[in-house]
Motif scaffolding. Sequence first.
Motif, mmCIF file in Angstrom:
data_model
loop_
_atom_site.group_PDB
_atom_site.id
_atom_site.type_symbol
_atom_site.label_atom_id
_atom_site.label_comp_id
_atom_site.label_asym_id
_atom_site.label_seq_id
_atom_site.Cartn_x
_atom_site.Cartn_y
_atom_site.Cartn_z
ATOM 1 N N ASP A 34 76.236 51.526 61.028
ATOM 2 C CA ASP A 34 76.051 50.795 62.277
ATOM 3 C C ASP A 34 76.432 51.648 63.473
ATOM 4 O OD1 ASP A 34 75.035 48.522 61.153
ATOM 5 O OD2 ASP A 34 76.962 47.509 61.015
ATOM 6 N N ASN A 35 77.414 52.537 63.285
ATOM 7 C CA ASN A 35 77.836 53.405 64.370
ATOM 8 C C ASN A 35 76.673 54.269 64.857
ATOM 9 O OD1 ASN A 35 79.668 54.450 66.222
ATOM 10 N ND2 ASN A 35 80.267 56.090 64.831
ATOM 11 N N VAL A 36 75.869 54.796 63.937
ATOM 12 C CA VAL A 36 74.703 55.600 64.291
ATOM 13 C C VAL A 36 73.731 54.759 65.109
ATOM 14 C CG1 VAL A 36 72.661 56.783 63.387
ATOM 15 C CG2 VAL A 36 74.901 57.216 62.369
ATOM 16 N N VAL A 37 73.487 53.530 64.668
ATOM 17 C CA VAL A 37 72.576 52.635 65.386
ATOM 18 C C VAL A 37 73.095 52.376 66.801
ATOM 19 C CG1 VAL A 37 71.657 50.282 65.448
ATOM 20 C CG2 VAL A 37 71.601 51.583 63.320
ATOM 21 N N ASP A 38 74.394 52.140 66.930
ATOM 22 C CA ASP A 38 74.984 51.889 68.253
ATOM 23 C C ASP A 38 74.858 53.108 69.159
ATOM 24 O OD1 ASP A 38 75.679 49.351 67.377
ATOM 25 O OD2 ASP A 38 77.767 49.908 66.936
ATOM 26 N N ILE A 39 75.179 54.279 68.635
ATOM 27 C CA ILE A 39 75.102 55.519 69.425
ATOM 28 C C ILE A 39 73.665 55.791 69.853
ATOM 29 C CG2 ILE A 39 75.325 58.040 69.287
ATOM 30 C CD1 ILE A 39 77.798 57.507 67.429
ATOM 31 N N VAL A 40 72.741 55.699 68.919
ATOM 32 C CA VAL A 40 71.334 55.982 69.230
ATOM 33 C C VAL A 40 70.769 54.941 70.193
ATOM 34 C CG1 VAL A 40 69.007 56.189 68.252
ATOM 35 C CG2 VAL A 40 70.945 57.289 67.120
ATOM 36 N N SER A 41 71.141 53.680 70.010
ATOM 37 C CA SER A 41 70.685 52.634 70.934
ATOM 38 C C SER A 41 71.138 52.951 72.358
ATOM 39 C CB SER A 41 71.217 51.269 70.508
ATOM 40 O OG SER A 41 70.680 50.887 69.276
ATOM 41 N N ALA A 42 72.398 53.355 72.507
ATOM 42 C CA ALA A 42 72.935 53.683 73.829
ATOM 43 C C ALA A 42 72.231 54.896 74.437
ATOM 44 C CB ALA A 42 74.437 53.930 73.741
ATOM 45 N N LEU A 43 71.864 55.865 73.616
ATOM 46 C CA LEU A 43 71.141 57.045 74.110
ATOM 47 C C LEU A 43 69.686 56.718 74.444
ATOM 48 C CD1 LEU A 43 72.366 59.789 71.606
ATOM 49 C CD2 LEU A 43 72.889 59.666 74.050
ATOM 50 N N ALA A 44 69.072 55.876 73.625
ATOM 51 C CA ALA A 44 67.641 55.584 73.775
ATOM 52 C C ALA A 44 67.351 54.625 74.923
ATOM 53 C CB ALA A 44 67.083 55.028 72.472
ATOM 54 N N ASP B 282 64.080 47.635 68.525
ATOM 55 C CA ASP B 282 65.033 47.731 67.421
ATOM 56 C C ASP B 282 65.304 49.197 67.104
ATOM 57 O OD1 ASP B 282 66.707 46.761 65.425
ATOM 58 O OD2 ASP B 282 65.095 46.282 64.023
ATOM 59 N N VAL B 283 66.465 49.442 66.516
ATOM 60 C CA VAL B 283 66.843 50.764 66.012
ATOM 61 C C VAL B 283 67.406 50.538 64.617
ATOM 62 C CG1 VAL B 283 68.371 52.764 66.297
ATOM 63 C CG2 VAL B 283 67.420 51.628 68.322
ATOM 64 N N LEU C 161 63.040 54.011 65.647
ATOM 65 C CA LEU C 161 63.088 53.254 66.890
ATOM 66 C C LEU C 161 61.766 52.538 67.023
ATOM 67 C CD1 LEU C 161 65.172 55.623 67.509
ATOM 68 C CD2 LEU C 161 64.706 55.052 69.873
ATOM 69 N N TYR C 162 61.844 51.280 67.415
ATOM 70 C CA TYR C 162 60.653 50.489 67.668
ATOM 71 C C TYR C 162 60.650 50.165 69.153
ATOM 72 C CZ TYR C 162 60.700 50.068 62.619
ATOM 73 O OH TYR C 162 60.708 50.349 61.272
ATOM 74 N N ILE C 163 59.568 50.564 69.824
ATOM 75 C CA ILE C 163 59.452 50.343 71.264
ATOM 76 C C ILE C 163 58.164 49.591 71.554
ATOM 77 C CG2 ILE C 163 60.847 52.362 71.852
ATOM 78 C CD1 ILE C 163 58.249 53.876 72.533
ATOM 79 N N ASP C 164 58.130 48.937 72.704
ATOM 80 C CA ASP C 164 56.938 48.164 73.060
ATOM 81 C C ASP C 164 56.855 48.039 74.568
ATOM 82 O OD1 ASP C 164 54.607 46.812 72.474
ATOM 83 O OD2 ASP C 164 55.585 45.042 71.656
ATOM 84 N N LEU D 275 61.982 39.263 65.571
ATOM 85 C CA LEU D 275 62.589 38.516 66.671
ATOM 86 C C LEU D 275 64.088 38.740 66.561
ATOM 87 C CD1 LEU D 275 60.565 35.177 66.332
ATOM 88 C CD2 LEU D 275 60.001 37.207 67.689
ATOM 89 N N LYS D 276 64.634 39.494 67.483
ATOM 90 C CA LYS D 276 66.055 39.845 67.421
ATOM 91 C C LYS D 276 66.819 39.275 68.615
ATOM 92 C CE LYS D 276 65.951 43.203 64.099
ATOM 93 N NZ LYS D 276 66.926 43.657 63.172
ATOM 94 N N LYS D 277 66.280 39.502 69.796
ATOM 95 C CA LYS D 277 66.969 39.097 71.019
ATOM 96 C C LYS D 277 66.490 37.719 71.469
ATOM 97 C CE LYS D 277 65.686 43.297 72.279
ATOM 98 N NZ LYS D 277 65.080 44.261 73.084
ATOM 99 N N GLU D 278 67.279 37.108 72.323
ATOM 100 C CA GLU D 278 66.924 35.785 72.842
ATOM 101 C C GLU D 278 65.548 35.822 73.515
ATOM 102 O OE1 GLU D 278 67.240 31.811 73.182
ATOM 103 O OE2 GLU D 278 68.545 33.147 72.049
ATOM 104 N N ALA D 279 65.270 36.882 74.270
ATOM 105 C CA ALA D 279 63.974 37.005 74.949
ATOM 106 C C ALA D 279 62.826 37.058 73.940
ATOM 107 C CB ALA D 279 63.957 38.243 75.841
#
Length: 157
Positions: free
Chosen positions: A2-12, A25-26, A39-42, A88-92
């Motif tokens: 999870d630490n990798v996901v958190d670090i990469v999310s913050a960088l991305a 998502d990451v 990484l999934y982007i849209d 569907l991950k986030k409230e939005a």
Amino acid sequence: MDNVVDIVSALAKPIVDAHHFELVDVEFVREGKSWYLRLYIDKPGGITIDECALVSDELSEKLDNIDPDPIPQAYFLEVSSPGAERPLKKEADYERAVGHYVHLSFYQKVNGEKAYEGTLTSVNDDELGLKVNLKGRMKDLVIPRKNVAKARLAIKF
């Protein structure tokens, strides 16, 4: 990991935001002997291959310049669209999905089922409204959000 996901999310996030994309998502997962950083982007109207490559190049450069390396093992970096069955991950994500066909899977059975597909009719902090076809009859269900293990858009066949 999870630490990798958190670090990469913050960088991305700043990279994705700068291009007016959404970081969906990451994930950092092992498949067989290999590790994959995905990484999934849209964006509205969908993301292109060139836009995925742009984010991949910029993120790769950032990751290469971090010392100590947050991901010491070898891995493959993949940047892509979340696809037609977007999670569907986030409230939005949930709010945007109201009126759309979705797949919900549960931690514990709901009305004897581990999963349902149907049209998401409502969203609030505690519950999801879902209209499903049960044996040819339409039925409105109320699903406790705390019981939803995974949610995604679905393709109706």
